[in-house]
Scaffold this active site. Structure first.
Site, PDB file in Angstrom:
ATOM      1  N   HIS A 142     -14.685  -7.572  -6.412  1.00 25.19           N
ATOM      2  CA  HIS A 142     -13.659  -8.232  -6.829  1.00 25.19           C
ATOM      3  C   HIS A 142     -12.515  -6.991  -7.588  1.00 25.19           C
ATOM      4  CE1 HIS A 142     -16.374  -7.417 -10.469  1.00 25.19           C
ATOM      5  NE2 HIS A 142     -15.401  -7.609 -11.156  1.00 25.19           N
ATOM      6  N   ASP A 143     -12.913  -5.806  -7.698  1.00 21.24           N
ATOM      7  CA  ASP A 143     -11.963  -4.679  -8.038  1.00 21.24           C
ATOM      8  C   ASP A 143     -11.703  -3.640  -6.764  1.00 21.24           C
ATOM      9  OD1 ASP A 143     -12.722  -5.442 -10.800  1.00 21.24           O
ATOM     10  OD2 ASP A 143     -14.414  -4.043 -10.815  1.00 21.24           O
ATOM     11  N   ASP A 202     -22.686 -12.927 -14.941  1.00 26.75           N
ATOM     12  CA  ASP A 202     -22.135 -11.708 -15.148  1.00 26.75           C
ATOM     13  C   ASP A 202     -21.705 -11.490 -16.811  1.00 26.75           C
ATOM     14  OD1 ASP A 202     -20.421  -9.484 -15.071  1.00 26.75           O
ATOM     15  OD2 ASP A 202     -19.593  -9.936 -13.350  1.00 26.75           O
ATOM     16  N   GLU A 211     -23.822  -2.286 -13.579  1.00 28.40           N
ATOM     17  CA  GLU A 211     -22.527  -1.469 -12.971  1.00 28.40           C
ATOM     18  C   GLU A 211     -22.271  -0.413 -13.727  1.00 28.40           C
ATOM     19  OE1 GLU A 211     -17.609  -2.659 -12.526  1.00 28.40           O
ATOM     20  OE2 GLU A 211     -18.793  -2.616 -14.332  1.00 28.40           O
ATOM     21  N   ASP A 269     -22.020  -5.505 -16.960  1.00 26.03           N
ATOM     22  CA  ASP A 269     -20.435  -4.981 -16.769  1.00 26.03           C
ATOM     23  C   ASP A 269     -20.671  -3.586 -17.385  1.00 26.03           C
ATOM     24  OD1 ASP A 269     -17.804  -5.441 -15.936  1.00 26.03           O
ATOM     25  OD2 ASP A 269     -17.385  -5.223 -18.014  1.00 26.03           O
TER      26      ASP A 269
HETATM   27  C1  NOJ Z   1     -15.649  -4.177 -14.518  1.00 24.10           C
HETATM   28  C2  NOJ Z   1     -15.487  -5.282 -14.079  1.00 24.10           C
HETATM   29  O1  NOJ Z   1     -15.608  -5.352 -12.568  1.00 24.10           O
HETATM   30  C3  NOJ Z   1     -13.854  -5.262 -13.986  1.00 24.10           C
HETATM   31  O2  NOJ Z   1     -13.324  -6.399 -13.257  1.00 24.10           O
HETATM   32  C4  NOJ Z   1     -13.372  -5.342 -15.201  1.00 24.10           C
HETATM   33  O3  NOJ Z   1     -11.765  -5.206 -15.550  1.00 24.10           O
HETATM   34  C5  NOJ Z   1     -13.949  -4.418 -15.993  1.00 24.10           C
HETATM   35  N1  NOJ Z   1     -15.428  -3.960 -16.012  1.00 24.10           N
HETATM   36  C6  NOJ Z   1     -13.810  -4.557 -17.668  1.00 24.10           C
HETATM   37  O4  NOJ Z   1     -14.726  -5.543 -17.921  1.00 24.10           O
END
Ligand code: NOJ
Length: 536
Positions: free
Chosen positions: A324-325, A104, A264, A205
């Site tokens: 995870h978010d 990642d 992402e 990311d």
């Molecule tokens: C997306 C990630 O999935 C998240 O966990 C993170 O806080 C933000 N990008 C900033 O890197």
């Protein structure tokens, strides 16, 4: 298994998202680590769950202001997760189970503790000053109206050098200046470093935020709830320079066999995602539709169709149920029979056209933990939103068994275990042929056998009304029909458009009793049943 020699693994395979910190702790410090993950590879590999790749959440040295998404050194492993030798061992062991390793990369920003930023902030004349985005105040105020995703302004004032620096996330996560060729070179070196160490790809990311408009204009207003959403992000995102950088990255990836980049995207527009997919861009962009869609067949079908339409020319779909978010599937849909909905989710994920990404624990139907405000560790947002619950709920330790540490740790876990771990865990689900885990395993095995499920076209059989969903997958002479009953009642479904004069056999059903049939284009389903039929 039907042969498909010219299809790359990233289209046909299944990816498992291992949140390393919560997966398996070998040292007893309560934090998951690389040796722990390596020990569990048999669970994931071809004789276990059967995934083709694992994507590891960030494992690089980090002050953990945003749990690893604030990197202080892109080429070292944070000691809490292990060492480079541990990483090399993982990369050696994984392919023995048919697993590739993906990393990642948070390249939009680094940590404010990264030596690059420490140098950059030290003086306006420092050679690394321009590695980050420094701007003068505008009439004593920040340079423009940009907002941070995590709340507050996207600019922080630095008294020592009397300028603001830009950060799309926390002030501890300064944005790197992608317009500086030295920065781009340094980041491509990081990519090369890990490819040389044997990884087969990356999750990128928030990649579409790498570049900002060079004049830093105000974003125009739009309707929205939070300050961040009340702006159209036309100047802090999706800048044209992205494409040159993606092409450079892709050329580098393509010089290694079978490497993958999945991005992402900030924002949820499939047409925007499609612009970033292609032979000189990314392989895939995450589709998060199912993490927020109403849990109804019609809504899910419409969303799948929208992505299918958007990606028709270039690109390959992928699906995500949780990450995870975001809340876990069963916590989000909140139905009385969580296992049934975990199975419905699994079926969508693994039988729609596209690459499935399984978030760790979804395969046993894990639910989010509940935390009181003072237990929350996830920092972003706390300062700004009084009702913010943090993202810890979906990050609780993997539930391996019913022991005190759930088989995750012998110590005190960094986040509380879900109390359900006493009866919802890998060990007991492995012994139960009707468990969610057994269903995931069977589906993945079936997918491996069926080119139609892996590669076939997607043809909806109906509109998803009346609580049922049905679609056909077709690849050359192979066909698979998938039917799902979202209702808690028996359902008789007409499959509009099902090819006539095909003899179907039921290859898999989620209910114990039924061995359904597709007679005359009709199917009878038990409550919440999922069934997959193959053309004989
Ligand atoms: C997306 C990630 O999935 C998240 O966990 C993170 O806080 C933000 N990008 C900033 O890197």
């Amino acid at each position: 298994m039907s042969a498909a020699p010219d299809w790359p693994w990233w289209k046909t395979g299944v990816v498992y998202h291992a949140y390393v910190r919560s997966f398996a702790d070998s040292s007893g410090d309560g934090i998951g680590d690389l040796p722990g993950l390596t020990e569990r590879l048999d669970y994931l590999g071809e004789d276990g769950l059967g995934v083709d790749a694992i994507w590891l959440s960030p494992i690089f040295t980090s002050p953990d202001k945003d749990f690893g998404y604030d990197v202080a050194d892109y080429c070292t492993i944070d000691p809490r997760y292990g060492s480079l030798a541990d990483f090399d061992r993982l990369v050696q062991e994984a392919p023995r189970r048919g697993i590739r390793v993906l990393l990642d990369l948070a390249f939009n920003h680094s940590s404010s503790q990264h030596p690059w930023f420490l140098e950059s902030r030290s003086s306006p004349d420092n050679p690394k000053r321009d590695w980050y985005i420094w701007r003068h105040a505008r009439n004593g105020r920040p340079p423009n109206n940009w907002q941070s995703v995590f709340g507050g302004r996207a600019w922080t004032w630095e008294e020592q050098t009397r300028q603001f620096y830009h950060h799309l996330f926390l002030p501890d996560q300064p944005d790197l200046n992608w317009r500086n060729p030295e920065v781009r070179r340094a980041l491509m070196d990081v990519v090369r470093f890990w490819l040389d160490r044997g990884v087969q790809g990356f999750r990128l990311d928030v990649f579409n935020a790498w570049y900002e408009h060079p004049q830093y204009p105000d974003n125009p207003p739009k309707l929205g709830l939070r300050a961040y959403d009340r702006q159209a992000h036309i100047y802090d995102m999706d800048q044209p320079e992205m494409f040159e950088s993606l092409a450079e990255l892709r050329t580098l990836l393509d010089s290694y066999p079978e490497s993958l980049a999945v991005g992402e995207l900030l924002g949820r527009d499939p047409y925007c995602a499609a612009r970033y997919c292609g032979d000189d861009k990314l392989h895939m962009v995450f589709n998060f539709e199912f993490t927020e869609s109403p849990w109804s067949p019609r809504a899910l079908l419409n969303r799948a169709r929208r992505w299918e339409d958007a990606l028709r020319e270039t690109g390959w779909p992928c699906y995500v149920l949780a990450n995870h978010d975001l809340p876990r599937l069963v916590s989000r849909v909140r139905r009385s029979d969580p296992d049934a909905h975990a199975r419905l989710g699994a079926a969508l994920l693994l039988t729609l056209r596209g690459t499935p990404f399984i978030y760790y624990g979804e395969e046993i139907g894990m639910a989010d933990i509940r935390l009181s405000r003072d237990q929350i560790l996830d920092p972003p947002g706390l300062r700004y939103f009084p009702f913010y619950k943090g993202r810890d709920g979906c990050r609780s330790p993997m539930q391996w068994d019913d022991s005190a540490g759930a088989g995750f740790t012998t110590g005190r876990p960094w986040l509380p275990l879900h109390p359900e771990h006493r009866w919802r865990n890998v060990l007991c689900q492995l012994q139960d042929s009707h468990s969610v885990l057994s269903f995931y395993r069977s589906l993945i095995r079936l997918r491996r056998r069926s080119a139609a499920l892996r590669q076939g076209d997607f043809l909806p059989l109906g509109t998803g009304s009346r609580g049922g969903l049905a679609y056909l997958r077709r690849f050359a002479a192979e066909q698979a029909a998938v039917v799902l009953n979202f209702t808690p009642s028996n359902l008789r479904l007409r499959l509009e458009g099902l090819p006539a004069s095909v003899r179907w056999t039921c290859a898999l059903s989620s209910t114990q009793e039924s061995e359904g049939s597709l007679d005359g284009g009709q199917v009878s389903l038990e409550p919440h049943e999922v069934a997959v039929f193959l053309a004989a």
